[in-house]
Design a protein around this motif. Structure first.
Motif, short mmCIF file in Angstrom:
data_model
loop_
_atom_site.label_atom_id
_atom_site.label_comp_id
_atom_site.label_asym_id
_atom_site.label_seq_id
_atom_site.Cartn_x
_atom_site.Cartn_y
_atom_site.Cartn_z
N VAL A 1 0.83 -1.20 0.00
CA VAL A 1 0.00 0.00 0.00
C VAL A 1 0.87 1.26 0.00
O VAL A 1 0.56 2.24 -0.69
N THR A 2 1.97 1.22 0.75
CA THR A 2 2.88 2.36 0.80
C THR A 2 3.44 2.66 -0.59
O THR A 2 3.57 3.83 -0.98
N GLY A 3 3.76 1.61 -1.34
CA GLY A 3 4.27 1.79 -2.69
C GLY A 3 3.23 2.38 -3.63
O GLY A 3 3.53 3.27 -4.44
N VAL A 4 1.99 1.90 -3.52
CA VAL A 4 0.90 2.44 -4.36
C VAL A 4 0.66 3.91 -4.01
O VAL A 4 0.46 4.75 -4.89
N ALA A 5 0.69 4.21 -2.71
CA ALA A 5 0.49 5.59 -2.26
C ALA A 5 1.60 6.49 -2.81
O ALA A 5 1.33 7.63 -3.24
N GLU A 6 2.82 5.98 -2.80
CA GLU A 6 3.94 6.77 -3.32
C GLU A 6 3.74 7.12 -4.79
O GLU A 6 4.03 8.24 -5.22
N ASN A 7 3.21 6.18 -5.55
CA ASN A 7 2.93 6.43 -6.97
C ASN A 7 1.85 7.49 -7.15
O ASN A 7 1.79 8.15 -8.18
N ALA A 8 1.01 7.64 -6.13
CA ALA A 8 -0.04 8.65 -6.17
C ALA A 8 0.43 9.98 -5.60
O ALA A 8 -0.33 10.95 -5.53
N GLY A 9 1.70 10.01 -5.15
CA GLY A 9 2.26 11.25 -4.61
C GLY A 9 2.08 11.41 -3.12
O GLY A 9 2.20 12.52 -2.59
N LEU A 10 1.84 10.29 -2.41
CA LEU A 10 1.61 10.34 -0.97
C LEU A 10 2.69 9.56 -0.23
O LEU A 10 3.08 8.48 -0.67
N GLU A 11 3.13 10.08 0.89
CA GLU A 11 4.15 9.40 1.69
C GLU A 11 3.52 8.86 2.97
O GLU A 11 3.42 9.54 3.98
N TYR A 12 3.07 7.61 2.90
CA TYR A 12 2.44 6.99 4.06
C TYR A 12 3.49 6.63 5.11
O TYR A 12 4.55 6.12 4.80
N ARG A 13 3.13 6.88 6.38
CA ARG A 13 4.02 6.54 7.49
C ARG A 13 3.26 5.65 8.48
O ARG A 13 2.79 6.10 9.51
N PHE A 14 3.16 4.37 8.13
CA PHE A 14 2.47 3.44 9.01
C PHE A 14 3.22 3.24 10.33
O PHE A 14 2.63 2.80 11.31
N ASP A 15 4.51 3.58 10.32
CA ASP A 15 5.28 3.46 11.56
C ASP A 15 4.89 4.53 12.57
O ASP A 15 5.10 4.36 13.78
N LEU A 16 4.30 5.63 12.10
CA LEU A 16 3.87 6.72 12.98
C LEU A 16 2.38 6.69 13.27
O LEU A 16 1.91 7.30 14.23
N LEU A 17 1.63 6.00 12.43
CA LEU A 17 0.16 6.06 12.45
C LEU A 17 -0.42 5.66 13.81
O LEU A 17 0.01 4.69 14.42
N GLN A 18 -1.39 6.45 14.27
CA GLN A 18 -2.08 6.17 15.53
C GLN A 18 -3.51 5.73 15.23
O GLN A 18 -4.38 6.56 14.96
N HIS A 19 -3.72 4.42 15.29
CA HIS A 19 -5.04 3.89 14.96
C HIS A 19 -6.06 4.36 15.99
O HIS A 19 -5.79 4.39 17.19
N THR A 20 -7.24 4.73 15.51
CA THR A 20 -8.25 5.28 16.41
C THR A 20 -9.65 5.12 15.81
O THR A 20 -9.81 4.77 14.64
N ASN A 21 -10.64 5.40 16.62
CA ASN A 21 -12.03 5.45 16.15
C ASN A 21 -12.23 6.74 15.36
O ASN A 21 -11.75 7.79 15.77
#
Length: 230
Positions: A84-104
């Motif tokens: 998903v991170t690679g697909v996001a990068e192709n769309a111009g987005l830098e996903y940081r799942f290492d920082l992400l805070q899952h929440t409601n």
């Protein structure tokens, strides 16, 4: 004057494919913006909760959540997030799942409806998704949401009152009921002119083609109507 094409988008700000789909739609719109007869569109975001049972403060990272929620091995989750991170990068987005805070996300959806009432829904949607996926900000607590609301130009006190009173919760539920009526089971889901459904984070060309086709048909219909009146 030809009526604008309506694009209704069901999404969750915690859905990685929704942010990618949003970017791809924007790129599709940029592509048709160069047409001689530019399609006019009205875009509205609608609420969809992927994991309504998620606590506001989840104890763990995204891998912990997905492995527990979906029963997937950690290695498989890591591979999925890498993809998903690679697909996001192709769309111009830098996903940081290492920082992400899952929440409601229900309060974030309430905030989006408050922003819509103040003509800042698009700005709020972008800010929430960016905060969640690229900056590691918490988007489930009222205090954090109020800060983000102020950043896009919303009144902080009014935003806080709207969130603490749950004034827009019914709007969130209405969106979810409409999604159920349409048979939407996953997001992003795009409903164009109330009759065409596009599921998933489709490439920009998919949106280009649909918009150009609809706009051309609309123009032809108007010409036919004018000819009949003449």
């Amino acid at each position: 004057m030809t009526d604008a094409i309506s694009i209704d988008i069901w999404s969750d700000i915690a859905c990685p494919w929704c942010y990618i789909g949003k970017r791809n739609l924007e790129k599709g719109l940029e592509a048709v913006a160069g047409d001689d007869d530019v399609p006019q569109v009205n875009i509205t975001f609608h609420s969809f909760e992927l994991s309504p049972d998620t606590p506001v403060d989840f104890d763990g990272d995204e891998i912990d959540f997905l492995s527990g929620h979906k029963g997937m091995p950690r290695e498989q989750v890591e591979q999925m997030l890498s993809h998903v991170t690679g697909v996001a990068e192709n769309a111009g987005l830098e996903y940081r799942f290492d920082l992400l805070q899952h929440t409601n996300t229900v309060k974030a959806h309430e905030l989006l409806h408050f922003a819509k009432a103040n003509d800042l829904q698009h700005e709020m949607e972008e800010r929430l998704m960016s905060a969640y996926f690229t900056e590691g900000k918490h988007v489930g607590r009222v205090d954090d949401l109020v800060e983000l609301a102020a950043e896009v130009g919303l009144d902080a006190d009014q935003a806080r009152e709207a969130l603490e009173s749950s004034r827009h919760l019914q709007d969130v539920r209405q969106d979810q009921a409409q999604a159920q009526a349409y048979g939407i089971q996953g997001v992003p889901f795009f409903v164009i002119d109330g009759q065409y459904g596009i599921s998933g984070a489709q490439p920009p060309a998919a949106f280009e083609n649909v918009l150009r086709d609809l706009w051309a048909k609309r123009g032809e219909a108007e010409e036919d109507a004018a000819a009949v009146q003449a």
